[in-house]
Design a protein around this motif. Structure first.
Motif, PDB file in Angstrom:
ATOM      1  N   THR A 311       0.836  -1.204   0.000  1.00 48.42           N
ATOM      2  CA  THR A 311       0.000   0.000   0.000  1.00 48.42           C
ATOM      3  C   THR A 311       0.868   1.250   0.000  1.00 48.42           C
ATOM      4  OG1 THR A 311      -1.762  -1.138   1.205  1.00 48.42           O
ATOM      5  CG2 THR A 311      -1.814   1.257   1.225  1.00 48.42           C
ATOM      6  N   ALA A 312       1.901   1.248   0.839  1.00 47.77           N
ATOM      7  CA  ALA A 312       2.792   2.405   0.903  1.00 47.77           C
ATOM      8  C   ALA A 312       3.494   2.643  -0.430  1.00 47.77           C
ATOM      9  CB  ALA A 312       3.820   2.199   2.015  1.00 47.77           C
ATOM     10  N   VAL A 313       3.950   1.555  -1.062  1.00 47.15           N
ATOM     11  CA  VAL A 313       4.644   1.692  -2.345  1.00 47.15           C
ATOM     12  C   VAL A 313       3.702   2.217  -3.422  1.00 47.15           C
ATOM     13  CG1 VAL A 313       5.787   0.421  -4.203  1.00 47.15           C
ATOM     14  CG2 VAL A 313       6.351  -0.079  -1.821  1.00 47.15           C
ATOM     15  N   LEU A 314       2.501   1.614  -3.517  1.00 45.31           N
ATOM     16  CA  LEU A 314       1.545   2.038  -4.546  1.00 45.31           C
ATOM     17  C   LEU A 314       1.014   3.433  -4.269  1.00 45.31           C
ATOM     18  CD1 LEU A 314      -0.494  -1.276  -4.981  1.00 45.31           C
ATOM     19  CD2 LEU A 314       1.361  -0.420  -6.409  1.00 45.31           C
ATOM     20  N   PHE A 315       0.718   3.726  -3.009  1.00 46.77           N
ATOM     21  CA  PHE A 315       0.182   5.029  -2.626  1.00 46.77           C
ATOM     22  C   PHE A 315       1.203   6.125  -2.890  1.00 46.77           C
ATOM     23  CE2 PHE A 315      -0.727   8.246   0.742  1.00 46.77           C
ATOM     24  CZ  PHE A 315      -1.976   8.649   0.274  1.00 46.77           C
ATOM     25  N   GLY A 316       2.449   5.908  -2.453  1.00 44.90           N
ATOM     26  CA  GLY A 316       3.489   6.903  -2.669  1.00 44.90           C
ATOM     27  C   GLY A 316       3.774   7.128  -4.137  1.00 44.90           C
ATOM     28  N   GLY A 317       3.812   6.045  -4.909  1.00 44.00           N
ATOM     29  CA  GLY A 317       4.052   6.178  -6.343  1.00 44.00           C
ATOM     30  C   GLY A 317       2.958   6.939  -7.046  1.00 44.00           C
ATOM     31  N   GLY A 318       1.702   6.715  -6.634  1.00 44.52           N
ATOM     32  CA  GLY A 318       0.581   7.427  -7.235  1.00 44.52           C
ATOM     33  C   GLY A 318       0.621   8.908  -6.939  1.00 44.52           C
ATOM     34  N   LEU A 319       1.029   9.275  -5.705  1.00 51.62           N
ATOM     35  CA  LEU A 319       1.092  10.685  -5.351  1.00 51.62           C
ATOM     36  C   LEU A 319       2.219  11.395  -6.083  1.00 51.62           C
ATOM     37  CD1 LEU A 319       0.416  10.678  -1.503  1.00 51.62           C
ATOM     38  CD2 LEU A 319      -1.132  11.310  -3.341  1.00 51.62           C
ATOM     39  N   VAL A 320       3.360  10.723  -6.228  1.00 45.01           N
ATOM     40  CA  VAL A 320       4.478  11.333  -6.937  1.00 45.01           C
ATOM     41  C   VAL A 320       4.096  11.632  -8.381  1.00 45.01           C
ATOM     42  CG1 VAL A 320       6.798  10.891  -7.838  1.00 45.01           C
ATOM     43  CG2 VAL A 320       6.251  10.339  -5.470  1.00 45.01           C
ATOM     44  N   ARG A 321       3.392  10.684  -9.015  1.00 43.22           N
ATOM     45  CA  ARG A 321       2.969  10.909 -10.404  1.00 43.22           C
ATOM     46  C   ARG A 321       1.941  12.021 -10.499  1.00 43.22           C
ATOM     47  NH1 ARG A 321       3.086   5.263 -10.372  1.00 43.22           N
ATOM     48  NH2 ARG A 321       0.821   5.174 -10.068  1.00 43.22           N
ATOM     49  N   ALA A 322       1.173  12.221  -9.392  1.00 43.52           N
ATOM     50  CA  ALA A 322       0.094  13.195  -9.436  1.00 43.52           C
ATOM     51  C   ALA A 322       0.579  14.628  -9.218  1.00 43.52           C
ATOM     52  CB  ALA A 322      -0.962  12.852  -8.385  1.00 43.52           C
ATOM     53  N   VAL A 323       1.784  14.839  -8.657  1.00 45.01           N
ATOM     54  CA  VAL A 323       2.282  16.183  -8.366  1.00 45.01           C
ATOM     55  C   VAL A 323       2.796  16.818  -9.648  1.00 45.01           C
ATOM     56  CG1 VAL A 323       3.996  17.519  -7.108  1.00 45.01           C
ATOM     57  CG2 VAL A 323       2.889  15.578  -6.005  1.00 45.01           C
ATOM     58  N   PRO A 324       2.238  17.966 -10.063  1.00 43.92           N
ATOM     59  CA  PRO A 324       2.697  18.614 -11.297  1.00 43.92           C
ATOM     60  C   PRO A 324       4.060  19.265 -11.107  1.00 43.92           C
ATOM     61  CG  PRO A 324       1.067  19.968 -10.194  1.00 43.92           C
ATOM     62  CD  PRO A 324       1.141  18.691  -9.421  1.00 43.92           C
ATOM     63  N   ALA A 325       4.823  19.304 -12.182  1.00 40.03           N
ATOM     64  CA  ALA A 325       6.140  19.928 -12.125  1.00 40.03           C
ATOM     65  C   ALA A 325       5.975  21.420 -11.829  1.00 40.03           C
ATOM     66  CB  ALA A 325       6.878  19.725 -13.447  1.00 40.03           C
ATOM     67  N   GLY A 326       6.772  21.890 -10.880  1.00 39.37           N
ATOM     68  CA  GLY A 326       6.736  23.298 -10.551  1.00 39.37           C
ATOM     69  C   GLY A 326       5.505  23.732  -9.790  1.00 39.37           C
ATOM     70  N   GLY A 327       4.762  22.781  -9.191  1.00 37.41           N
ATOM     71  CA  GLY A 327       3.553  23.118  -8.452  1.00 37.41           C
ATOM     72  C   GLY A 327       3.867  23.944  -7.215  1.00 37.41           C
ATOM     73  N   THR A 328       2.978  24.877  -6.876  1.00 35.27           N
ATOM     74  CA  THR A 328       3.144  25.711  -5.681  1.00 35.27           C
ATOM     75  C   THR A 328       2.110  25.312  -4.652  1.00 35.27           C
ATOM     76  OG1 THR A 328       1.672  27.376  -6.636  1.00 35.27           O
ATOM     77  CG2 THR A 328       4.036  27.652  -7.029  1.00 35.27           C
TER      78      THR A 328
END
Length: 535
Positions: A311-328
């Motif tokens: 769960t931690a691996v899948l959850f963390g990976g999903g959040l990393v992909r969801a963060v846009p580059a240069g997001g504030t």
């Protein structure tokens, strides 16, 4: 008895005949389905006649068989070979028609190849769930054939020999030897004074849980939650959940169904990997036995740890992909991030819990293609292939009880190294484990690992011979999945793939691996020793 032999092989063959004769009964179920859907009944009528004829013929070799431990080992080993051959006959007849020597009726059918048909049949009865079907659909195979494929796993789950002990009075005398040789795990607890009653109690719990799962899954269809979970699919998946089989009539396995269906199947996979004797104690008024059982608690702990890590691996990976580059980190971004957390948590937990239960219990279902997961998650699942369910369950692999005893014995060795004068036996549930049993557990585990590595080497050399582009992980996962009766591996043999690309010789080799894995190695090796036959 033949002079020079200490094994009454005629008695063993006679009992194999009894099992084959009664195998005609479950063949009637797909026959009825074929009539309902207007499909050909020839594959099942012909197989029923064949099993009755061969069964009756073998029975006459020894009308009143006398079963001892030696005959029990031989009978069990031959039975699993025989039922796999019988299970392949409907596949071949569907593809070829009658007689089999004519040109195939469906030459495009994967199961027209005898090696493929035998592989699929052994995978069914050993509840492995590995498949050679490149196209799993009703366009290529009839509903009745697909139901027979599911039914083979249900029969093989609790054990066709245990079923025979439960219903055939002539097996009652030697039933203890047969159940000890056939049942997966270190042994089955004798629940009642008579071994036949114990077999019926185990099968009663097995049948009851299967029916309960059918009802819960079909309720999703009736309430409109999952239109795909029809009565046919509800029955088909219940028949392959409780035996930890994993065959599905859907090409995408459980991914084809709703999240609600996946959540329902998870506890049933966990139940299938639990010692069925514990359910008997619960039903007879001793529910605390389940809570007190040290193996069961260790089993749940292992599942919880693997689920949490995945769960931690899948959850963390999903959040990393969801963060846009240069997001504030403004208010709008935080609101979006919060919604992503909520939206990502449920599927991450569901995928992790489902695949942890599926692989550890050796069910082999998939609710998504874990080939798309990262390397850490895949290596964790590969490790989980060696764990297995509880003793007395329908799971395969090494079994959780063996790993538990090994860990406790290692802890004992560390303690006695620091305290040489101490005498500290290994205990399980308050009972002292015999040192001979501990040595047997170490011997089995070593044999299992040696056979795994040797078999992996053979399969890898075979793929090189044919120029197949299989990675080491793919080949090793295929070996672990067939020897441990898990089903899917990684890459080409992943949950949405098949074993079709392997050569016929490799598939027949894995046919034997599935047989050895289901019988847990030792009974097979016993049959290969000269002392078994002559001393």
């Amino acid at each position: 008895m033949t002079i020079g032999l200490r094994v009454d092989y005629r008695a063993s063959l006679s009992l194999v005949g009894s099992v084959l004769k009664y195998l005609a009964v479950p063949l009637c179920f797909p026959l009825v389905v074929a009539l309902y859907y207007g499909e050909t009944v020839v594959p099942f009528v012909a197989t029923i006649l064949l099993t009755i004829a061969v069964g009756v013929g073998l029975e006459r070799l020894r009308p009143t068989p006398d079963i001892r431990a030696r005959e029990g080992f031989l009978m069990v080993g031959l039975t699993w070979f025989a039922v796999a051959v019988v299970a392949a006959v409907p596949y071949l007849i569907e593809a070829h028609g009658l007689p089999l020597i004519l040109q195939p009726v469906h030459p495009e059918s994967t199961l027209a190849n005898p090696a493929n048909a035998l592989f699929e049949a052994m995978s069914g009865f050993t509840t492995t769930g590995a498949t050679v079907l490149g196209d799993i659909s009703f366009d290529s195979h009839t509903r009745s054939i697909m139901l027979w494929r599911q039914l083979t796993q249900w029969l093989g789950g609790m054990g066709i020999v245990v079923l025979a002990v439960a219903i055939l009075p002539e097996l009652s005398v030697g039933g203890a030897q047969l159940m000890d040789a056939e049942a997966p795990g270190p042994g089955i607890e004798k629940l009642t004074p008579r071994i036949a009653e114990t077999a019926r109690a185990l099968w009663g719990a097995y049948l009851g849980l299967t029916i309960l799962e059918v009802v819960l899954l079909y309720s999703l269809f009736l309430t409109g939650i999952d239109p795909g979970m029809t009565l046919y699919n509800s029955v088909a998946h219940a028949l392959t959940t409780m035996p930890t089989g994993g065959f599905s009539p859907e090409a995408r396995s459980i991914e084809a169904f709703s999240a609600a269906a996946q959540w329902i199947i998870i506890p049933f996979m966990i139940a299938a990997g639990t010692n069925f004797a514990l359910f008997w104690h619960v039903l007879t008024g001793d529910p605390r036995r389940l809570i007190r059982d040290s193996e069961f608690k260790f089993y749940l702990g292992v599942l919880a740890v693997i689920t949490a890590v995945l769960t931690a691996v899948l959850f963390g990976g999903g959040l990393v992909r969801a963060v846009p580059a240069g997001g504030t980190f403004d208010a709008a971004y935080l609101d979006t991030f919060r919604s992503q957390i909520i939206g990502q948590l449920e599927p991450s937990l569901r995928y992790a819990a489902f695949q942890a239960a599926s692989i550890v219990t050796t069910t082999g279902y998939a609710n998504m293609d874990f080939n798309t997961w990262g390397a850490p998650a895949q290596y964790l699942l590969f490790f989980a292939m060696f764990i297995g369910g509880s003793a007395g369950s329908t799971g395969g692999a090494v079994k959780i009880i063996r790993w538990y005893v090994i860990l406790k014995s290692i802890r004992r060795e560390l303690f006695t190294t620091a305290h040489p004068e101490a005498v500290r036996p290994v205990r399980l549930g308050g009972r002292t484990i015999d040192e001979r049993a501990i040595r047997g557990i170490y011997a089995f585990t070593l044999l299992y690992l040696v056979l795994f590595f040797v078999s992996s080497g053979f399969l890898f050399l075979d793929t090189l011979r044919l120029g197949l582009q299989f990675s080491v992980l793919e080949v090793m996962s295929a070996t672990a999945a067939t020897l441990g009766n898990v089903g899917p591996g990684f890459g080409a043999v992943g949950p949405m793939g098949s074993y079709l690309a392997f050569s016929n010789s490799a598939k027949l080799f894995m046919f034997v691996l599935m047989w050895i894995g289901r019988l847990e190695i030792i009974p097979v090796l016993v049959l290969l020793t000269p002392e078994y036959w002559t001393r």
